[in-house]
Design a protein around this motif. Structure first.
Motif, PDB file in Angstrom:
ATOM      1  N   SER A 183     -31.741   6.030   6.508  1.00 26.31           N
ATOM      2  CA  SER A 183     -31.853   4.852   5.648  1.00 26.31           C
ATOM      3  C   SER A 183     -30.551   4.071   5.529  1.00 26.31           C
ATOM      4  O   SER A 183     -30.568   2.863   5.298  1.00 26.31           O
ATOM      5  N   LEU A 184     -29.407   4.738   5.663  1.00 28.28           N
ATOM      6  CA  LEU A 184     -28.121   4.051   5.545  1.00 28.28           C
ATOM      7  C   LEU A 184     -27.213   4.487   6.692  1.00 28.28           C
ATOM      8  O   LEU A 184     -26.455   5.444   6.553  1.00 28.28           O
ATOM      9  N   PRO A 185     -27.267   3.798   7.834  1.00 25.23           N
ATOM     10  CA  PRO A 185     -26.409   4.163   8.969  1.00 25.23           C
ATOM     11  C   PRO A 185     -24.936   3.991   8.588  1.00 25.23           C
ATOM     12  O   PRO A 185     -24.573   3.048   7.883  1.00 25.23           O
ATOM     13  N   PRO A 186     -24.090   4.896   9.048  1.00 26.73           N
ATOM     14  CA  PRO A 186     -22.673   4.807   8.692  1.00 26.73           C
ATOM     15  C   PRO A 186     -21.953   3.720   9.485  1.00 26.73           C
ATOM     16  O   PRO A 186     -22.332   3.389  10.609  1.00 26.73           O
ATOM     17  N   SER A 187     -20.912   3.178   8.864  1.00 27.94           N
ATOM     18  CA  SER A 187     -20.027   2.220   9.530  1.00 27.94           C
ATOM     19  C   SER A 187     -18.636   2.826   9.620  1.00 27.94           C
ATOM     20  O   SER A 187     -18.131   3.379   8.633  1.00 27.94           O
ATOM     21  N   PHE A 188     -18.047   2.748  10.799  1.00 28.29           N
ATOM     22  CA  PHE A 188     -16.688   3.284  11.000  1.00 28.29           C
ATOM     23  C   PHE A 188     -15.697   2.160  11.283  1.00 28.29           C
ATOM     24  O   PHE A 188     -14.680   2.363  11.943  1.00 28.29           O
ATOM     25  N   ARG A 189     -15.986   0.974  10.774  1.00 26.65           N
ATOM     26  CA  ARG A 189     -15.156  -0.207  11.025  1.00 26.65           C
ATOM     27  C   ARG A 189     -13.866  -0.131  10.213  1.00 26.65           C
ATOM     28  O   ARG A 189     -13.799  -0.586   9.066  1.00 26.65           O
ATOM     29  N   ARG A 190     -12.837   0.427  10.816  1.00 24.85           N
ATOM     30  CA  ARG A 190     -11.557   0.525  10.113  1.00 24.85           C
ATOM     31  C   ARG A 190     -10.952  -0.858   9.854  1.00 24.85           C
ATOM     32  O   ARG A 190     -10.077  -1.003   8.993  1.00 24.85           O
ATOM     33  N   SER A 191     -11.414  -1.871  10.577  1.00 25.05           N
ATOM     34  CA  SER A 191     -10.904  -3.230  10.365  1.00 25.05           C
ATOM     35  C   SER A 191     -11.221  -3.729   8.959  1.00 25.05           C
ATOM     36  O   SER A 191     -10.573  -4.659   8.459  1.00 25.05           O
ATOM     37  N   LEU A 192     -12.210  -3.124   8.292  1.00 21.31           N
ATOM     38  CA  LEU A 192     -12.533  -3.520   6.922  1.00 21.31           C
ATOM     39  C   LEU A 192     -11.394  -3.174   5.962  1.00 21.31           C
ATOM     40  O   LEU A 192     -11.318  -3.733   4.862  1.00 21.31           O
ATOM     41  N   LEU A 193     -10.530  -2.243   6.370  1.00 22.84           N
ATOM     42  CA  LEU A 193      -9.410  -1.820   5.519  1.00 22.84           C
ATOM     43  C   LEU A 193      -8.069  -2.080   6.202  1.00 22.84           C
ATOM     44  O   LEU A 193      -7.091  -1.363   5.964  1.00 22.84           O
ATOM     45  N   ILE A 194      -8.018  -3.104   7.041  1.00 27.07           N
ATOM     46  CA  ILE A 194      -6.779  -3.399   7.752  1.00 27.07           C
ATOM     47  C   ILE A 194      -5.764  -4.011   6.784  1.00 27.07           C
ATOM     48  O   ILE A 194      -6.134  -4.775   5.885  1.00 27.07           O
ATOM     49  N   PRO A 195      -4.477  -3.656   6.895  1.00 30.11           N
ATOM     50  CA  PRO A 195      -3.478  -4.246   5.994  1.00 30.11           C
ATOM     51  C   PRO A 195      -3.274  -5.735   6.267  1.00 30.11           C
ATOM     52  O   PRO A 195      -3.539  -6.217   7.366  1.00 30.11           O
ATOM     53  N   ARG A 196      -2.827  -6.436   5.261  1.00 31.65           N
ATOM     54  CA  ARG A 196      -2.582  -7.874   5.389  1.00 31.65           C
ATOM     55  C   ARG A 196      -1.219  -8.123   6.013  1.00 31.65           C
ATOM     56  O   ARG A 196      -0.336  -7.272   5.974  1.00 31.65           O
ATOM     57  N   ARG A 197      -1.058  -9.314   6.584  1.00 29.89           N
ATOM     58  CA  ARG A 197       0.224  -9.735   7.160  1.00 29.89           C
ATOM     59  C   ARG A 197       0.596 -11.099   6.580  1.00 29.89           C
ATOM     60  O   ARG A 197      -0.083 -12.064   6.873  1.00 29.89           O
ATOM     61  N   PRO A 198       1.620 -11.173   5.754  1.00 33.64           N
ATOM     62  CA  PRO A 198       2.412 -10.050   5.257  1.00 33.64           C
ATOM     63  C   PRO A 198       1.677  -9.319   4.136  1.00 33.64           C
ATOM     64  O   PRO A 198       0.811  -9.890   3.468  1.00 33.64           O
ATOM     65  N   GLY A 199       2.037  -8.074   3.952  1.00 36.78           N
ATOM     66  CA  GLY A 199       1.417  -7.290   2.908  1.00 36.78           C
ATOM     67  C   GLY A 199       2.010  -7.590   1.541  1.00 36.78           C
ATOM     68  O   GLY A 199       3.128  -8.116   1.430  1.00 36.78           O
ATOM     69  N   SER A 200       1.259  -7.287   0.509  1.00 38.27           N
ATOM     70  CA  SER A 200       1.763  -7.449  -0.855  1.00 38.27           C
ATOM     71  C   SER A 200       1.014  -6.492  -1.765  1.00 38.27           C
ATOM     72  O   SER A 200      -0.132  -6.119  -1.488  1.00 38.27           O
ATOM     73  N   HIS A 201       1.668  -6.101  -2.832  1.00 41.76           N
ATOM     74  CA  HIS A 201       0.993  -5.235  -3.798  1.00 41.76           C
ATOM     75  C   HIS A 201       1.623  -5.417  -5.162  1.00 41.76           C
ATOM     76  O   HIS A 201       2.784  -5.814  -5.281  1.00 41.76           O
ATOM     77  N   ASP A 202       0.854  -5.116  -6.175  1.00 47.21           N
ATOM     78  CA  ASP A 202       1.338  -5.204  -7.544  1.00 47.21           C
ATOM     79  C   ASP A 202       2.322  -4.072  -7.801  1.00 47.21           C
ATOM     80  O   ASP A 202       2.112  -2.935  -7.338  1.00 47.21           O
ATOM     81  N   PRO A 203       3.411  -4.327  -8.513  1.00 50.64           N
ATOM     82  CA  PRO A 203       4.397  -3.259  -8.798  1.00 50.64           C
ATOM     83  C   PRO A 203       3.796  -2.049  -9.507  1.00 50.64           C
ATOM     84  O   PRO A 203       4.352  -0.949  -9.448  1.00 50.64           O
ATOM     85  N   SER A 204       2.655  -2.221 -10.174  1.00 55.57           N
ATOM     86  CA  SER A 204       2.044  -1.096 -10.886  1.00 55.57           C
ATOM     87  C   SER A 204       1.639   0.027  -9.945  1.00 55.57           C
ATOM     88  O   SER A 204       1.517   1.189 -10.360  1.00 55.57           O
ATOM     89  N   LEU A 205       1.446  -0.294  -8.647  1.00 54.12           N
ATOM     90  CA  LEU A 205       1.062   0.749  -7.699  1.00 54.12           C
ATOM     91  C   LEU A 205       2.193   1.755  -7.484  1.00 54.12           C
ATOM     92  O   LEU A 205       1.938   2.888  -7.075  1.00 54.12           O
ATOM     93  N   ASP A 206       3.422   1.353  -7.744  1.00 55.66           N
ATOM     94  CA  ASP A 206       4.534   2.303  -7.628  1.00 55.66           C
ATOM     95  C   ASP A 206       4.441   3.383  -8.704  1.00 55.66           C
ATOM     96  O   ASP A 206       5.081   4.428  -8.588  1.00 55.66           O
ATOM     97  N   ARG A 207       3.656   3.122  -9.727  1.00 58.56           N
ATOM     98  CA  ARG A 207       3.432   4.123 -10.763  1.00 58.56           C
ATOM     99  C   ARG A 207       2.243   5.010 -10.413  1.00 58.56           C
ATOM    100  O   ARG A 207       2.252   6.212 -10.704  1.00 58.56           O
ATOM    101  N   LEU A 208       1.220   4.435  -9.759  1.00 55.26           N
ATOM    102  CA  LEU A 208       0.011   5.199  -9.458  1.00 55.26           C
ATOM    103  C   LEU A 208       0.159   6.107  -8.252  1.00 55.26           C
ATOM    104  O   LEU A 208      -0.486   7.144  -8.162  1.00 55.26           O
ATOM    105  N   TYR A 209       1.011   5.703  -7.299  1.00 54.17           N
ATOM    106  CA  TYR A 209       1.165   6.465  -6.053  1.00 54.17           C
ATOM    107  C   TYR A 209       2.639   6.734  -5.804  1.00 54.17           C
ATOM    108  O   TYR A 209       3.513   5.986  -6.244  1.00 54.17           O
ATOM    109  N   VAL A 210       2.894   7.807  -5.067  1.00 52.57           N
ATOM    110  CA  VAL A 210       4.284   8.199  -4.841  1.00 52.57           C
ATOM    111  C   VAL A 210       4.438   8.793  -3.441  1.00 52.57           C
ATOM    112  O   VAL A 210       3.615   9.617  -3.013  1.00 52.57           O
ATOM    113  N   PRO A 211       5.465   8.359  -2.677  1.00 55.51           N
ATOM    114  CA  PRO A 211       5.739   9.009  -1.388  1.00 55.51           C
ATOM    115  C   PRO A 211       6.084  10.473  -1.611  1.00 55.51           C
ATOM    116  O   PRO A 211       6.691  10.837  -2.631  1.00 55.51           O
TER     117      PRO A 211
END
Length: 450
Positions: A183-211
């Motif tokens: 009923s729901l065939p899978p999609s493996f289109r990684r292009s749906l999550l491709i990063p932007r050029r140039p990339g940008s993000h809200d500074p709050s993400l530095d709080r949510l995620y950590v290297p």
């Protein structure tokens, strides 16, 4: 409630099930959202009663034969589950789609379904009914019970699939067994999550995620290890909690707020802060027209809030739910998820993780709620009846708690809730008045199971 019944499990056979059609060997890169997941496995299991007498020809052997044949068919479409994870030259994981196959274990358990104390999966499920995956992406175990029932359990690599993707696969597997189209065939289109050029993000993400290289020192170890429990919550209690949270909040927001306050009451004297997070699925946020409905992979973000323990204790449920809504709302936009993709891209190939799972410099306690409201308990049906019970199982081993509410197989609005937390918190949960979290019993999940 007494301890879990001790029982023996005997492995009868092991086999590797590959896709029935050949798959052209190829690489499938992981998306930037996949790369936020460390190497860890997640389990899911379903319990089935003995087939009715009118299906006298349905034996464990015929059930296993059907499971294997339909799995081999389903893997043609869901071929990532038949592959294996390898490391590329820069040290990042990638998926090699080579039709390695799925390890399939047949076992016998000297116990009846009604004797399984599923409230305590550490004793009744772990290392017995749920297989430990040694290689590949997915491992399956089918266990015959003394009563003629069956437990079907899967362990999968979280880097390859989130619960949404695994639910899609489980339903497709059952549909294949019933000779129905997927009923729901899978999609493996990684292009749906491709990063932007140039990339940008809200500074709050530095709080949510950590290297990983910037992780804070590990907090002092707790005296006890986290344990796993399964409860149920009645539809009436869910409605009561939602009403107490102000009525304007969703059930999951109200539930998260309720749990946050319990967490604060169970904090140790040295725990000054209490963090609560929630798993947000980005599929509908990124593509409102449904282009990502079948996307296979991880499309998750884990926002969280942090409050001082004493402050939380003084808040009523409506105030706490308002706080939950505040930090949750900021992660429910397309821009948030695009920002997470760009945040990861700017730091590759260094791995990163969600911060709430690893704690912060100021210590404290933390917990993550992952809504399992889409758990397909009524759809994973292979031809011998619907599951009497089903649950995810995620004893991930970290210091933060993990809680997943799912729909009950009784289909009456109740929730089944899997919890991985320190025992002192679970003791508080069980002592709540009026009671909310009720230990799962066979009387509950076998009564009127549909």
């Amino acid at each position: 409630m007494g301890g879990s019944k001790e029982y023996a499990v005997t492995v009868k056979a092991k086999e590797r099930v590959a896709a029935v059609l050949p798959v052209q060997e190829h690489w499938l890169p992981l998306s930037n959202l996949d790369l936020l997941l460390p190497a860890m496995d997640v389990g899911v299991f379903f319990c089935y009663k003995k087939p009715p007498a009118k299906q006298s020809k349905t034996t464990f052997a015929t059930m296993v034969s059907s499971l294997k044949a339909s799995l081999a068919q389903a893997l043609v479409t869901y071929y990532p589950f038949a592959g294996e994870v390898v490391t590329n030259p820069v040290g990042e994981p990638e998926l090699l789609c080579n039709n390695r196959g799925v390890d399939f274990i047949e076992a016998y358990a000297d116990v009846q379904l009604q004797e399984l104390h599923l409230n305590n999966p550490d004793e009744s499920v772990e290392r017995k009914l749920l297989p430990k995956k040694k290689e590949g992406v997915l491992c399956v175990q089918a266990t015959e019970l003394k009563c003629g029932g069956l437990v079907l359990a899967c362990t999968f690599d979280h880097r390859i699939a989130d619960a949404y993707s695994t639910n899609m696969f489980l339903v497709a597997w059952a549909e294949t067994a019933a000779s129905k189209p997927i009923s729901l065939p899978p999609s493996f289109r990684r292009s749906l999550l491709i990063p932007r050029r140039p990339g940008s993000h809200d500074p709050s993400l530095d709080r949510l995620y950590v290297p990983v290289s910037s992780l804070p020192p590990p907090p002092p170890p707790h005296q006890e290890a986290a344990v796993n429990r399964i409860y149920y919550i009645s539809a009436d209690d869910i409605a009561r909690i939602q009403a107490a949270a102000g009525g304007q909040r969703t059930k999951i927001e109200a539930f998260t707020a309720y749990l946050w306050r319990v967490l604060a009451r169970g904090a140790r004297p040295e725990d000054k802060v209490c963090r609560m997070g929630a798993v947000v699925d980005g599929r509908t946020r990124l593509a409102r027209c449904g282009e990502m409905a079948g996307y296979f992979g991880n499309v998750l973000s884990i926002p969280y809030g942090s409050l001082r323990v004493e402050e939380l204790k003084d808040m009523d449920l409506a105030e706490t739910a308002e706080a939950v809504h505040g930090w949750l709302r900021r992660a429910t936009t397309a821009e948030h998820f695009r920002g997470v993709v760009d945040w990861v891209e700017a730091r590759r190939p260094e791995p990163a993780v969600a911060r709430i799972y690893v704690g912060e410099e100021d210590g404290g306690v933390g917990c993550v709620v992952s809504s399992g409201r889409a758990f397909p308990i009524g759809k994973v049906e292979f031809g011998w009846g619907k599951a009497a019970f089903g649950s995810y199982h995620f004893p991930w081993g970290g210091s933060a708690g993990y809680v997943m509410p799912m729909p009950s197989s009784r289909r009456n609005g109740d929730w089944v809730v899997y919890m991985h937390m320190l025992k002192n918190f679970l003791d508080l949960v069980e002592a709540e008045e009026p009671p909310v979290f009720r230990p799962l019993t066979a009387d509950y999940f076998l009564a009127d199971a549909k």
